[in-house]
Scaffold this motif. Structure first.
Motif, PDB file in Angstrom:
ATOM      1  N   ASN A  63       0.847  -1.200   0.000  1.00 24.53           N
ATOM      2  CA  ASN A  63       0.000   0.000   0.000  1.00 24.53           C
ATOM      3  C   ASN A  63       0.886   1.256   0.000  1.00 24.53           C
ATOM      4  OD1 ASN A  63      -1.576   2.237   1.043  1.00 24.53           O
ATOM      5  ND2 ASN A  63      -3.109   0.741   1.664  1.00 24.53           N
ATOM      6  N   PRO A  64       0.687   2.177  -0.947  1.00 19.91           N
ATOM      7  CA  PRO A  64       1.556   3.368  -1.032  1.00 19.91           C
ATOM      8  C   PRO A  64       1.476   4.266   0.203  1.00 19.91           C
ATOM      9  CG  PRO A  64      -0.321   3.526  -2.553  1.00 19.91           C
ATOM     10  CD  PRO A  64      -0.322   2.132  -2.003  1.00 19.91           C
ATOM     11  N   HIS A  65       0.431   4.111   1.025  1.00 19.16           N
ATOM     12  CA  HIS A  65       0.312   4.949   2.224  1.00 19.16           C
ATOM     13  C   HIS A  65       1.180   4.447   3.380  1.00 19.16           C
ATOM     14  CE1 HIS A  65      -2.872   7.471   0.635  1.00 19.16           C
ATOM     15  NE2 HIS A  65      -3.446   6.384   0.166  1.00 19.16           N
ATOM     16  N   ARG A  66       1.692   3.211   3.264  1.00 19.33           N
ATOM     17  CA  ARG A  66       2.503   2.669   4.376  1.00 19.33           C
ATOM     18  C   ARG A  66       3.822   3.436   4.468  1.00 19.33           C
ATOM     19  NH1 ARG A  66       6.208  -1.771   5.012  1.00 19.33           N
ATOM     20  NH2 ARG A  66       6.021  -2.753   7.071  1.00 19.33           N
ATOM     21  N   LYS A  67       4.131   3.960   5.681  1.00 20.68           N
ATOM     22  CA  LYS A  67       5.291   4.846   5.829  1.00 20.68           C
ATOM     23  C   LYS A  67       6.588   4.095   6.128  1.00 20.68           C
ATOM     24  CE  LYS A  67       3.524   7.707   8.997  1.00 20.68           C
ATOM     25  NZ  LYS A  67       2.096   7.518   9.344  1.00 20.68           N
ATOM     26  N   GLY A  68       6.535   2.780   6.192  1.00 18.61           N
ATOM     27  CA  GLY A  68       7.750   2.012   6.460  1.00 18.61           C
ATOM     28  C   GLY A  68       7.490   0.934   7.493  1.00 18.61           C
ATOM     29  N   VAL A  69       8.590   0.315   7.965  1.00 16.79           N
ATOM     30  CA  VAL A  69       8.485  -0.789   8.915  1.00 16.79           C
ATOM     31  C   VAL A  69       7.666  -0.360  10.127  1.00 16.79           C
ATOM     32  CG1 VAL A  69       9.836  -2.327  10.429  1.00 16.79           C
ATOM     33  CG2 VAL A  69      10.725  -1.650   8.189  1.00 16.79           C
ATOM     34  N   ASP A  70       6.783  -1.234  10.573  1.00 10.82           N
ATOM     35  CA  ASP A  70       5.973  -1.039  11.787  1.00 10.82           C
ATOM     36  C   ASP A  70       4.822  -0.040  11.645  1.00 10.82           C
ATOM     37  OD1 ASP A  70       7.093  -2.941  13.490  1.00 10.82           O
ATOM     38  OD2 ASP A  70       8.731  -1.599  14.068  1.00 10.82           O
ATOM     39  N   ASP A  71       4.768   0.681  10.518  1.00 11.22           N
ATOM     40  CA  ASP A  71       3.660   1.642  10.376  1.00 11.22           C
ATOM     41  C   ASP A  71       2.332   0.888  10.253  1.00 11.22           C
ATOM     42  OD1 ASP A  71       2.304   4.087  10.044  1.00 11.22           O
ATOM     43  OD2 ASP A  71       2.365   3.880   7.854  1.00 11.22           O
ATOM     44  N   MET A  72       1.333   1.353  10.993  1.00  7.75           N
ATOM     45  CA  MET A  72      -0.008   0.752  10.928  1.00  7.75           C
ATOM     46  C   MET A  72      -0.961   1.630  10.129  1.00  7.75           C
ATOM     47  SD  MET A  72      -0.010  -0.062  14.995  1.00  7.75           S
ATOM     48  CE  MET A  72      -1.779  -0.158  15.181  1.00  7.75           C
ATOM     49  N   GLY A  73      -0.561   2.863   9.920  1.00  8.80           N
ATOM     50  CA  GLY A  73      -1.421   3.780   9.175  1.00  8.80           C
ATOM     51  C   GLY A  73      -2.479   4.423  10.061  1.00  8.80           C
ATOM     52  N   ARG A  74      -3.507   4.943   9.403  1.00 14.28           N
ATOM     53  CA  ARG A  74      -4.506   5.739  10.141  1.00 14.28           C
ATOM     54  C   ARG A  74      -5.610   4.835  10.706  1.00 14.28           C
ATOM     55  NH1 ARG A  74      -4.024  10.863  10.457  1.00 14.28           N
ATOM     56  NH2 ARG A  74      -6.269  11.175  10.700  1.00 14.28           N
ATOM     57  N   VAL A  75      -5.236   4.087  11.735  1.00 17.38           N
ATOM     58  CA  VAL A  75      -6.156   3.136  12.369  1.00 17.38           C
ATOM     59  C   VAL A  75      -6.453   3.559  13.810  1.00 17.38           C
ATOM     60  CG1 VAL A  75      -5.446   1.169  10.951  1.00 17.38           C
ATOM     61  CG2 VAL A  75      -4.210   1.654  13.054  1.00 17.38           C
ATOM     62  N   TYR A  76      -7.463   2.952  14.380  1.00 23.67           N
ATOM     63  CA  TYR A  76      -7.789   3.071  15.805  1.00 23.67           C
ATOM     64  C   TYR A  76      -7.493   4.449  16.412  1.00 23.67           C
ATOM     65  CZ  TYR A  76      -8.687  -1.970  16.181  1.00 23.67           C
ATOM     66  OH  TYR A  76      -9.202  -3.234  16.041  1.00 23.67           O
ATOM     67  N   GLY A  77      -6.486   4.527  17.263  1.00 22.95           N
ATOM     68  CA  GLY A  77      -6.233   5.728  18.055  1.00 22.95           C
ATOM     69  C   GLY A  77      -5.946   6.967  17.230  1.00 22.95           C
ATOM     70  N   VAL A  78      -5.422   6.763  16.021  1.00 29.29           N
ATOM     71  CA  VAL A  78      -5.169   7.924  15.160  1.00 29.29           C
ATOM     72  C   VAL A  78      -6.506   8.629  14.906  1.00 29.29           C
ATOM     73  CG1 VAL A  78      -4.330   8.663  12.898  1.00 29.29           C
ATOM     74  CG2 VAL A  78      -3.223   6.758  14.073  1.00 29.29           C
ATOM     75  N   GLN A  79      -7.529   7.832  14.656  1.00 28.45           N
ATOM     76  CA  GLN A  79      -8.863   8.413  14.439  1.00 28.45           C
ATOM     77  C   GLN A  79      -9.422   8.959  15.751  1.00 28.45           C
ATOM     78  OE1 GLN A  79      -9.694   8.843  11.464  1.00 28.45           O
ATOM     79  NE2 GLN A  79      -8.540   7.291  10.334  1.00 28.45           N
ATOM     80  N   GLY A  80      -9.135   8.263  16.847  1.00 23.79           N
ATOM     81  CA  GLY A  80      -9.674   8.679  18.148  1.00 23.79           C
ATOM     82  C   GLY A  80      -9.095  10.001  18.636  1.00 23.79           C
ATOM     83  N   ARG A  81      -7.845  10.276  18.279  1.00 22.46           N
ATOM     84  CA  ARG A  81      -7.194  11.480  18.776  1.00 22.46           C
ATOM     85  C   ARG A  81      -6.994  12.552  17.707  1.00 22.46           C
ATOM     86  NH1 ARG A  81      -4.841  11.108  23.711  1.00 22.46           N
ATOM     87  NH2 ARG A  81      -5.416  13.306  23.660  1.00 22.46           N
TER      88      ARG A  81
END
Ligand SMILES: Nc1nc(=O)c2c([nH]1)NC[C@@H]1CN(c3ccc(C(=O)N[C@@H](CCC(=O)O)C(=O)O)cc3)CN21
Ligand SMILES: O=c1ccn([C@H]2C[C@H](O)[C@@H](COP(=O)(O)O)O2)c(=O)[nH]1
Length: 283
Positions: A95-113
């Motif tokens: 996925n081109p949105h993945r920023k590198g190793v360990d990145d989960m992207g805009r999931v869970y807490g990113v949306q919450g905060r």
């Protein structure tokens, strides 16, 4: 514990086999389960028919509440649960949105905060809830939602437990949590702990008594490669009495939660359990 075992038995007795394209495995599935946790009586819903690694579940919850988007940050807190979804899922790796190793992207807490607004700003849903509840306000919309379909393509997995709705009745705080999809042998073991702990923690930092937490699950399933262990090992065991969760009383604010809290601030008393069972995990 009884309600967990009843759900497992119900899936085995009444479940329907459903193909899952994402994992390539079949799941024995039922629709709708309602679980209730007595946070007021401190009946911590830890699975006793196998050893549960509850610290990972609380670490995962704290990571969500801090808005983490990286499996390495979760590991530092004590949760290894996002390693596979961040690093071993081929759709996400490409996925081109993945920023590198360990990145989960805009999931869970990113949306919450930090839910993105069209004007370029963001909404901190959790801070608003804590601010309101701390002032004794329940505007009938104290909702923490991780479910943002407009950004699903920017994350490694859609949230499973997607909405937490808080309510105040007098000085008692309640929680309704909603889950769209649940891996009952592995995920629910964690999710029960998280719903309970979320209510206990938010009650503590907003200065209220904790009441009852209600957990609604829509699709509850057992993967085909987990079924035999569940049927022939876990369900043959007798459940044991519930333990208690002790939270460090010095945790008094959202700032405390964001800055210094570690898993050492949580203790479980009186946990009796059977031997661990290692269930297969599907990425
Ligand atoms: N298939 C699947 N099931 C899940 O429950 C799940 C996902 N995927 N993806 C996202 C998160 C990650 N979660 C996980 C991931 C791993 C464990 C797990 O392996 N638990 C082990 C021990 C964990 C430990 O040692 O801390 C267990 O025996 O419960 C549990 C929940 C829950 N979620
Ligand atoms: O907190 C969680 C997170 C995930 N799960 C399980 C439920 C499913 O088995 C998978 C997610 O797959 P989808 O295809 O996105 O439904 O993870 C869980 O039980 N609890």
């Amino acid at each position: 514990m009884k309600q967990y075992l009843q759900l497992c038995k119900r899936i085995i007795d009444e479940g329907v086999w459903v193909e899952n394209e994402r994992t390539g495995k079949r799941c024995l599935t039922v629709i709708n389960a309602d679980l209730t946790y007595r946070v007021d009586a401190n009946e911590f819903p830890l699975i006793t028919t196998r050893k549960s690694f509850w610290k990972g579940a609380i670490a995962e919850l704290i990571g969500y509440l801090r808005g983490y988007d990286n499996a390495a940050d979760f590991r530092k807190l004590g949760a290894k649960t996002w390693d596979a979804n961040a690093n071993e899922n081929s759709a996400w790796l490409n996925n081109p949105h993945r920023k590198g190793v360990d990145d989960m992207g805009r999931v869970y807490g990113v949306q919450g905060r930090a839910w993105r607004k069209p004007d370029g700003g963001s909404v901190d849903q959790f801070k608003k809830i804590i601010d309101n509840l701390s002032r004794g306000i329940d505007d009938r919309g104290e909702i923490l939602s991780f479910y943002n379909p407009g950004e699903f393509h920017m994350g490694c997995l859609r949230p499973c437990m997607h909405t937490h709705n808080f309510s105040l009745l007098g000085d008692t705080l309640y929680l309704n949590s909603f889950q769209r999809s649940c891996d009952v042998p592995l995920g629910l073991n964690f999710n029960q702990v998280q719903v309970f702990t979320l209510l206990a923690l938010v009650a503590q930092i907003t200065g209220h008594k904790a009441g009852v937490a209600y957990h609604k699950i829509v699709n509850a399933h057992i993967y085909e490669d987990q079924l035999e262990l569940m049927q022939t090992v876990q369900l043959k065991r007798e459940p044991l009495a519930s333990p208690q969760l002790i939270i460090n009383p010095d945790i008094k604010s959202l700032h405390d939660l964001e800055t210094w809290v570690t898993m050492d601030d949580f203790e479980v008393q009186g946990y009796q359990h059977h031997e661990p069972i290692k269930y297969p995990f599907s990425v």
